[in-house]
Motif scaffolding. Structure first.
Motif, PDB file in Angstrom:
ATOM      1  N   THR A 175       0.843  -1.196   0.000  1.00 55.40           N
ATOM      2  CA  THR A 175       0.000   0.000   0.000  1.00 55.40           C
ATOM      3  C   THR A 175       0.877   1.244   0.000  1.00 55.40           C
ATOM      4  OG1 THR A 175      -1.784  -1.104   1.187  1.00 55.40           O
ATOM      5  CG2 THR A 175      -1.779   1.294   1.251  1.00 55.40           C
ATOM      6  N   ILE A 176       0.532   2.225  -0.843  1.00 57.66           N
ATOM      7  CA  ILE A 176       1.289   3.467  -0.963  1.00 57.66           C
ATOM      8  C   ILE A 176       0.447   4.635  -0.462  1.00 57.66           C
ATOM      9  CG2 ILE A 176       2.734   4.870  -2.485  1.00 57.66           C
ATOM     10  CD1 ILE A 176       3.425   1.898  -2.549  1.00 57.66           C
ATOM     11  N   LYS A 177       1.024   5.457   0.409  1.00 59.58           N
ATOM     12  CA  LYS A 177       0.380   6.698   0.824  1.00 59.58           C
ATOM     13  C   LYS A 177       1.143   7.841   0.168  1.00 59.58           C
ATOM     14  CE  LYS A 177      -1.251   4.898   5.268  1.00 59.58           C
ATOM     15  NZ  LYS A 177      -1.278   5.067   6.746  1.00 59.58           N
ATOM     16  N   SER A 178       0.484   8.555  -0.744  1.00 64.00           N
ATOM     17  CA  SER A 178       1.139   9.579  -1.546  1.00 64.00           C
ATOM     18  C   SER A 178       0.587  10.970  -1.258  1.00 64.00           C
ATOM     19  CB  SER A 178       0.951   9.274  -3.037  1.00 64.00           C
ATOM     20  OG  SER A 178       1.620   8.104  -3.411  1.00 64.00           O
ATOM     21  N   LYS A 179       1.458  11.980  -1.464  1.00 65.14           N
ATOM     22  CA  LYS A 179       1.050  13.378  -1.343  1.00 65.14           C
ATOM     23  C   LYS A 179       1.670  14.179  -2.476  1.00 65.14           C
ATOM     24  CE  LYS A 179       0.335  13.928   3.653  1.00 65.14           C
ATOM     25  NZ  LYS A 179       0.752  14.689   4.867  1.00 65.14           N
ATOM     26  N   PHE A 180       0.934  15.181  -2.915  1.00 64.77           N
ATOM     27  CA  PHE A 180       1.412  16.148  -3.902  1.00 64.77           C
ATOM     28  C   PHE A 180       1.276  17.505  -3.225  1.00 64.77           C
ATOM     29  CE2 PHE A 180       1.463  17.723  -8.425  1.00 64.77           C
ATOM     30  CZ  PHE A 180       2.524  16.938  -8.846  1.00 64.77           C
TER      31      PHE A 180
END
Length: 202
Positions: A175-180
Motif C-alpha cells: 500500500t502506498i500513501k502519496s502526497k502532492f
C-alpha cells in the motif's frame, strides 16, 4: 524526465512519515505574480523565461477549472515490455487501493504523474510516498519537481527508474500513501493506492 522549467529533482528515504522535507533543498522567498513580472525588466533572457513560465501557449488565457491551484490528474505505471497502466486521480480516489497495479518481480519501472497548474505559479512542487507491507512501512521517498507556471495543457513528472523487489518473500500486496504538495505545505492531493508484486505481469 519532468517537463518543468526548473527541473530540480531530488529523492530522499527514511525519516518520520510526516516529514516531507527534501535534504539539501531550501525554499525560495515567496513572491506574487506581479512581483515576479516586475523583476529584472532589463534582463531579456529572464523576461523571456518568465513569459514562458507565466503564460499559456501563445499567451492565451489559461482555463480555470475551479478547485485548487494544482489539479493532479493521473498516475501511470511505466515499465519496459508492457503497456502503460493509468489510474485516474481526478475523480473518486477512495477505492484506488482496492485495485492494485500488478508489477513483475525484479522489473524496472517508473511512475508518471500528470497535473495542471491553473492560476498562480507553484514553487517547490513535490511528490512524496510511503510504502507499506502488512501495515509496516518498508520504504519512503520524496521527489522535488521544481516550479511551474499556469498552463492549459497537462504537465508531467516521471520518477527515476526503480526496481521491484524479487523472490518469494517479496511477492504480495503493498500500500502506498502519496502526497502532492508545495513549499508552503499546501497539499493538492493526498491519496492511497497499491501494487502487487507477482512472478509475472499477469
Amino acid at each position: 524526465m519532468a517537463d518543468s522549467e526548473d527541473p530540480t529533482v531530488a529523492a530522499a528515504t527514511g525519516g518520520d512519515e510526516d516529514d516531507e522535507s527534501t535534504p539539501g533543498y531550501r525554499a525560495p522567498a515567496k513572491k506574487t505574480l506581479d512581483e515576479i513580472q516586475n523583476l529584472d525588466q532589463d534582463d531579456e533572457s529572464l523576461v523571456k523565461y518568465k513569459q514562458a513560465l507565466l503564460a499559456g501557449p501563445g499567451g492565451e488565457e489559461v482555463k480555470d477549472e475551479g478547485g485548487l491551484n494544482v489539479l493532479v490528474k493521473s498516475i501511470t505505471l511505466v515499465a519496459k515490455d508492457r503497456e502503460d497502466i493509468t489510474l485516474d486521480l481526478s475523480g473518486d480516489i477512495s477505492k484506488l487501493k482496492d485495485s492494485p497495479f500488478i508489477i513483475k518481480e525484479g522489473a524496472t519501472f517508473s511512475l508518471k504523474i500528470s497535473f495542471r497548474v491553473q492560476r498562480e505559479i507553484v514553487v517547490g512542487l513535490k511528490y512524496t510516498n510511503a510504502t507499506y507491507r502488512k501495515g509496516i512501512r518498508v520504504d519512503k521517498a520524496a521527489f522535488m519537481l521544481g516550479s511551474y507556471g499556469p498552463k492549459n495543457g497537462e504537465q508531467t513528472y516521471t520518477t527515476p527508474a526503480d526496481e521491484a523487489p524479487s523472490g518469494l518473500m517479496a511477492r504480495g500486496k503493498y500500500t502506498i500513501k502519496s502526497k502532492f504538495l508545495d513549499d508552503d505545505k499546501h497539499v493538492y492531493l493526498d491519496w492511497e493506492w497499491s501494487f502487487e508484486i507477482k512472478k509475472d505481469w499477469a
